[in-house]
Design a protein around this motif. Structure first.
Motif, PDB file in Angstrom:
ATOM      1  N   ASP B  59       0.817  -1.224   0.000  1.00  0.00           N
ATOM      2  CA  ASP B  59       0.000   0.000   0.000  1.00  0.00           C
ATOM      3  C   ASP B  59       0.850   1.273   0.000  1.00  0.00           C
ATOM      4  O   ASP B  59       0.326   2.373  -0.151  1.00  0.00           O
ATOM      5  N   GLY B  60       2.163   1.123   0.192  1.00  0.00           N
ATOM      6  CA  GLY B  60       3.050   2.275   0.152  1.00  0.00           C
ATOM      7  C   GLY B  60       2.967   3.170   1.375  1.00  0.00           C
ATOM      8  O   GLY B  60       3.636   4.202   1.443  1.00  0.00           O
ATOM      9  N   GLN B  61       2.162   2.796   2.347  1.00  0.00           N
ATOM     10  CA  GLN B  61       1.997   3.658   3.517  1.00  0.00           C
ATOM     11  C   GLN B  61       2.440   2.998   4.814  1.00  0.00           C
ATOM     12  O   GLN B  61       2.394   3.616   5.867  1.00  0.00           O
ATOM     13  N   THR B 129       5.382  10.484   4.533  1.00  0.00           N
ATOM     14  CA  THR B 129       5.173   9.040   4.556  1.00  0.00           C
ATOM     15  C   THR B 129       6.428   8.292   4.138  1.00  0.00           C
ATOM     16  O   THR B 129       6.918   7.424   4.870  1.00  0.00           O
ATOM     17  N   ALA B 130       6.965   8.634   2.972  1.00  0.00           N
ATOM     18  CA  ALA B 130       8.146   7.940   2.467  1.00  0.00           C
ATOM     19  C   ALA B 130       9.315   8.079   3.435  1.00  0.00           C
ATOM     20  O   ALA B 130      10.069   7.135   3.673  1.00  0.00           O
ATOM     21  N   LEU B 133       8.862   5.926   6.550  1.00  0.00           N
ATOM     22  CA  LEU B 133       9.112   4.521   6.229  1.00  0.00           C
ATOM     23  C   LEU B 133      10.617   4.243   6.170  1.00  0.00           C
ATOM     24  O   LEU B 133      11.090   3.232   6.678  1.00  0.00           O
TER      25      LEU B 133
END
Lengths: 206, 184
Positions: B59-61, B129-130, B133
């Motif tokens: 989901d990239g999150q 977000t990125a 992570l």
């Protein structure tokens, strides 16, 4: 952040911020200071200093997001998550504030200024997310806490808003549109008005 | 059932219970215990431990916790980080491509310092977000696999930095944050 089709975060955020400034001034008669009026880079520390030296009642940092997957979509509203040192500063401030004759500014070190406003900041974050969430254009709006540099020194309730993912092509296309900028402006004005107690039925500061 | 058959069945049952118990104990031992109990690695190329690594979730999150065999070595930190920085297919890294470990050390206070090459900043897409992570993939990988480490500070090219890409405060060591993690 740069979108795949060329949308550039710094441009869209400036446009959005200008729109928001106009709305806040006309609707809430608020004094609004942008940390930049042009395409210039302002250090994170300098942004905070502008808010603190102007004795801001609120601090909102506008951003567009990026994620490792093109599917990620939606807005995220952040307030500060304190680390161990910040938590200690907060405890010290609480103890000292209980003693008469002290002001919070005297006892909270500059770099932990936000520790004093955490509850108000997470309240503001919830209001902003709720307000954005009411407009389906934003897909979703979640609230999170994170150790974000720009929020740490702010001596006022402060949030960082990631409005949409420029790494998502649908969101990127929408982000530059008039409709989106207007939607952000309306949502933020309504949230900030409620926070500041201007909204109908709202009392004093939360 | 004859007496003999009864005893044979009872013996088989007891053996099964014991084997079951041994398996259960084996399963209950967390991976870090394996690391602590293992003797000094004689042949690091053959001995492995099962490490928990954190890659970008689809989901990239969020971060996806993935178990992976990592060569056992002393110190273990660099091995964990080498595996963390180059995920096997089909996993996507939460850390910018080309980022390498320059140095790794742990202080007596349990703070680990992870010194990365400049790609971690230079190659970063930005965005809260990125960036979260990236930071917590590294912080969580070190704290999840090295029980002596309580917090992790990321350095870039040998120096302390404010942020990697303008958002997450990395001026001080960070504690593990599993709120971004989903289990595989």
């Amino acid at each position: 952040v740069r979108g795949r089709s060329g949308a550039i975060e710094k441009r869209i955020t400036l446009e959005t911020a200008r729109r928001l400034k106009t709305l806040l001034e006309s609707r809430l008669a608020a004094r609004v200071i942008l940390t930049r009026e042009d395409d210039v880079a302002v250090a994170l520390e300098a942004r905070t200093a502008i808010a603190n030296t102007n004795r801001a009642d609120l601090f909102v940092s506008l951003h567009f997001n990026a994620a490792p997957s093109p599917d990620a979509a939606g807005a995220v509203v952040y307030s500060l998550l304190l680390d161990r040192e910040g938590e200690q500063a907060r405890q010290q401030a609480r103890l000292a504030a209980a003693a008469p004759g002290t002001r919070t500014l005297d006892i909270v070190p500059w770099e932990f200024a936000q520790a004093w406003h955490l509850d108000a900041s997470s309240g503001l974050a919830a209001l902003v997310a709720e307000s954005l969430g009411r407009n389906t254009m934003f897909r979703s709006a979640s609230v999170r806490r994170a150790p974000l540099r720009v929020l740490g020194d702010v001596n006022a309730p402060a949030v960082l808003v990631e409005l949409a993912y420029l790494t998502n092509s649908a969101q990127e296309q929408l982000a530059g549109s008039e409709e989106f900028t207007r939607g952000v402006g309306e949502a933020l004005v309504s949230a900030l008005a409620r926070f500041l107690g201007h909204a109908e039925g709202a009392g004093a500061l939360p | 059932m004859t007496r003999r058959r009864f005893f044979a069945a009872a013996a088989a049952l007891a053996a099964a219970i014991i084997i079951g118990a041994v398996l259960a104990v084996e399963l209950l031992v967390p991976p870090r215990r394996v690391e602590q109990q293992a003797p000094a690695p004689v042949a690091p190329t053959t001995a492995h431990i099962s490490a928990t690594l954190f890659f970008a979730a689809p989901d990239g999150q969020r971060l996806l916790a993935v178990r992976q065999e990592v060569p056992l070595a002393d110190p273990l930190g660099p091995q964990i980080l080498a595996a963390q920085l180059s995920p096997p297919a089909p996993y996507a890294s939460a850390v910018p491509k080309g980022t390498k470990l320059r140095a790794f050390f742990v202080t007596d206070r349990g703070d680990a310092f992870v010194d990365l090459t400049p790609e971690v900043s230079r190659g970063h897409a930005g965005g809260s977000t990125a960036e979260l992570l990236t930071v917590y993939a590294i912080v969580n990988a070190v704290t999840a696999n090295l029980p002596s480490v309580r917090r992790v500070q990321i350095l870039v090219d040998g120096k302390e930095v404010e942020t990697l890409a303008g958002h997450v405060d990395v001026r001080r060591p960070l504690a593990r944050d599993m709120s971004l993690v989903v289990q595989k």
